[in-house]
Design an enzyme around this catalytic site. Structure first.
Site, PDB file in Angstrom:
ATOM      1  N   CYS A  30      15.425  -6.683 -15.639  1.00 26.03           N
ATOM      2  CA  CYS A  30      14.130  -7.245 -15.223  1.00 26.03           C
ATOM      3  C   CYS A  30      14.114  -7.488 -13.713  1.00 26.03           C
ATOM      4  O   CYS A  30      14.873  -8.323 -13.214  1.00 26.03           O
ATOM      5  CB  CYS A  30      13.912  -8.545 -16.004  1.00 26.03           C
ATOM      6  N   CYS A  33      13.295 -11.046 -12.613  1.00 27.28           N
ATOM      7  CA  CYS A  33      14.438 -11.914 -12.958  1.00 27.28           C
ATOM      8  C   CYS A  33      15.494 -11.841 -11.860  1.00 27.28           C
ATOM      9  O   CYS A  33      16.052 -12.869 -11.460  1.00 27.28           O
ATOM     10  CB  CYS A  33      15.077 -11.487 -14.285  1.00 27.28           C
TER      11      CYS A  33
END
Length: 107
Positions: A30, A33
């Protein structure tokens, strides 16, 4: 360094925590993230006396992610006395995340 949450230590690190917990639920694939990781680490260095910072890899602990009601990453779960008080989803800059944490601590 934020504590890494697993099904083996979730009880000790979150359920029994004396401090409120900010749980960063993330995935290695991600992008947002990965952008949040250094921000989360910086805030942990600044605020670890007031709140426990923890990380949960959604791919390594899917059942815990489901338990915390996470449907997308990154999700920040704010937990006090083993009770989920609030969730924030998505990228935030450092000031925004810090403000959310301070609001959570004060609640």
């Amino acid at each position: 360094m934020p504590v890494v949450i697993t099904k083996e230590n979730v009880e000790k690190e979150i359920a029994q925590s004396k401090l409120p917990v900010v749980l960063d639920v993330y995935a290695t694939w991600c992008g947002p993230c990965q952008q949040m990781a250094p921000i989360f680490d910086e805030l942990e260095k600044e605020m670890s006396d007031k709140v426990k910072f923890a990380k949960l890899n959604v791919d390594e602990a899917r059942e815990l992610s489901i338990q915390y009601g996470v449907t997308s990453v990154p999700t920040f779960v704010f937990i006090k006395n083993n009770d989920i008080k609030h969730k924030e989803v998505g990228y935030m800059n450092k000031d925004d995340l810090k403000a959310k944490i301070e609001e959570f601590i004060g609640s």
